[in-house]
Enzyme design. Structure first.
Site, short mmCIF file in Angstrom:
data_model
loop_
_atom_site.label_atom_id
_atom_site.label_comp_id
_atom_site.label_asym_id
_atom_site.label_seq_id
_atom_site.Cartn_x
_atom_site.Cartn_y
_atom_site.Cartn_z
N ASN A 166 0.31 -1.44 0.15
CA ASN A 166 0.22 0.20 -0.19
C ASN A 166 0.62 1.69 0.14
O ASN A 166 1.52 2.10 1.17
CB ASN A 166 -1.28 0.53 1.26
CG ASN A 166 -0.68 0.45 2.50
OD1 ASN A 166 1.00 -0.27 2.79
ND2 ASN A 166 -0.50 0.44 3.47
N ASP A 213 -3.69 -5.57 1.99
CA ASP A 213 -3.56 -4.90 3.50
C ASP A 213 -4.39 -3.56 3.62
O ASP A 213 -3.58 -2.65 3.14
CB ASP A 213 -2.77 -5.49 4.01
CG ASP A 213 -2.46 -5.06 5.41
OD1 ASP A 213 -2.72 -5.63 5.95
OD2 ASP A 213 -1.09 -4.47 6.09
N ASP A 266 3.48 -5.21 11.56
CA ASP A 266 2.44 -4.42 11.09
C ASP A 266 2.79 -2.88 11.41
O ASP A 266 2.60 -2.15 12.27
CB ASP A 266 0.70 -4.64 12.32
CG ASP A 266 0.30 -3.84 11.56
OD1 ASP A 266 0.47 -3.33 9.70
OD2 ASP A 266 -1.40 -3.21 11.55
#
Ligand SMILES: [Zn+2]
Length: 443
Positions: A96, A154, A307
């Site tokens: 992303n 994601d 993350d």
């Protein structure tokens, strides 16, 4: 170029090794575990690992590096620097970015930038759909040839079961793992934290655990239908973990990861409207945290993943409702994992499994997560008792958005070795190891 890591305690679950062993690396690859009585071969650099644990290099399946497009938050080089400082020799970068990594050109760019930085291995994850818009499948085969290790949208949940089915069928043909951020948007729209007692008290819109669980169960059902490899990212609820447990029991190729903040903090951390307690999935209630600890202990959880999601301080300074989701995590994860060891939730061997061999298997990363002969010479060196305090102001990441600033830890990764080269050595440890050395030679 030979490197001997001597006098340490070696844990390599892939070979069933758990004891005092040396490790020899030559030209970037593991030679083997030589006998301690053998003299070191000539021209060998010796790393004295007395009192330390030697493990296969740690692999983080889930980071956001922001390059290309948002280099003011993080670059591939600064993210890789934070990674090796935190003990991660390999990180897998989510697509992303801006542009989204949905093409071989972006994939190659990420790999080239990481090679220039020459720190951690950076493996790109390709987008599942073009632009991660959820409409048209991406060119997974071309991206795989360019170097992606998995596919994911994601942060942009795959909107329909039909799209996820097609994505799994297509990815299966390339033997690519599909990574899903499980979240049903119709249940989570507009939410900024976990739906529960605290969201009511604080007057913030909550997302129910069910938003994650509906998608987690959907993905398990579709993994059965398609035979694909499905990996559930940052699992944060009891029901999602139960879905994974049941899927494994019937032999589906379903795996999952858990992020350190989800087992460390609860939704109560939002009570001061601290935007460093805002992430997605959100911090959950104690019952869910208990379920994650169970899953870490009983083997349901395959991997620890950070993350890592850097954001600029101006963005995180917005009101809670407006601030972006996400926190940094590369430099604090191993310290938080050591908490689990010291609390007796898991043992050190399980910690190593969760960070090395298991993540390597989830994405089929050949010759990583192991110290077998001819594997890549990627090594994480741990000091289980090292006392330290995390100072976000001195982070290698460009961003400072962490709820763990000034937290004290027992246990750290003190050195990271990538392809036989020491790419990070903890400054404090460097001093200690030198003084140990001096004391030894003075005798
Ligand atoms: Zn996510």
């Amino acid at each position: 170029m030979k490197l001997l890591i001597a006098n340490g305690y070696l844990i390599d679950p892939s070979q069933g090794v758990n004891g005092g062993k040396d490790l020899l690396i030559e030209d970037g690859r593991v030679v083997g575990l030589p006998n301690r009585s053998d003299a070191a071969p000539e021209d060998t650099e010796v790393f004295d690992a007395t009192g330390l644990v030697i493990a296969p290099g740690f692999i983080d399946l889930h980071v956001h590096l922001r390059e290309p497009g948002q280099e003011y938050k993080e670059t591939i080089a600064t993210g890789a620097a934070a990674a090796v400082a935190g003990g991660w020799t390999t990180i897998c970068a989510m697509p992303n970015t801006d542009p989204v990594n949905d093409s071989p050109a972006v994939t190659r760019f990420v790999i080239e930038q990481s090679e220039r930085a020459h720190l951690a291995n950076v493996f790109p994850i390709g987008a599942l759909t073009k632009g991660s818009a959820g409409k048209e499948l991406s060119e997974m085969g071309e991206m795989k040839n360019a170097g992606i290790v998995a596919v994911s949208d994601d942060g942009r949940p795959v909107p329909t079961a039909a799209m996820m089915r097609r994505a799994m069928e297509y990815a299966r043909g390339f033997d690519l793992t599909v990574v899903d951020h499980c979240q049903d948007p119709s249940l989570s729209a507009g939410a900024v934290m976990h739906e529960g007692r605290w969201s009511v008290i604080l007057g913030l819109k909550g997302m129910p655990a069910a938003a994650e669980e509906v998608d987690a169960i959907r993905d398990c059902i579709l993994a059965r239908l398609t035979g694909a490899r499905a990996h559930l990212a940052h699992v944060s609820t009891r029901g999602a973990l139960d879905a994974v447990r049941q899927a494994k029991e019937i032999g589906l190729r379903v795996t999952c990861e858990v992020a350190p903040h989800h087992w460390t903090l609860t939704d109560e951390a939002v009570s001061e409207y601290d935007t460093n307690a805002k992430m997605n999935p959100p911090l959950r209630s104690p019952d869910h945290v208990g379920a994650l600890l169970e899953g870490l202990r009983d083997g349901t959880v395959d991997a620890i993943a950070t993350d890592h999601a850097p954001h600029h301080s101006d963005e995180k300074a917005l009101e809670f409702d407006q601030a972006p989701f996400g926190i940094t995590g590369l430099e604090t994860a191993v310290g938080l994992a050591f908490d689990l060891v010291h609390q007796g939730v898991i043992n050190l061997q399980r910690l190593v499994e969760l960070c090395s061999i298991n993540p390597a298997r989830v994405f089929s990363l050949a010759d990583r997560g192991t110290l077998r002969p001819n594997a890549w010479g990627d090594v994480t060196i741990l000091d289980p008792d090292f006392q330290w305090t995390f100072d976000a102001a001195r982070s290698r990441s460009k961003s400072r958005n962490t709820p763990f600033n000034k937290r004290s830890f027992q246990g750290a990764a003190v050195a990271s070795i990538v392809k036989g080269q020491i790419v990070y050595l903890h400054p404090e440890f460097a001093r200690i190891s030198e003084s140990k050395h001096t004391a030894g030679s003075a005798k």
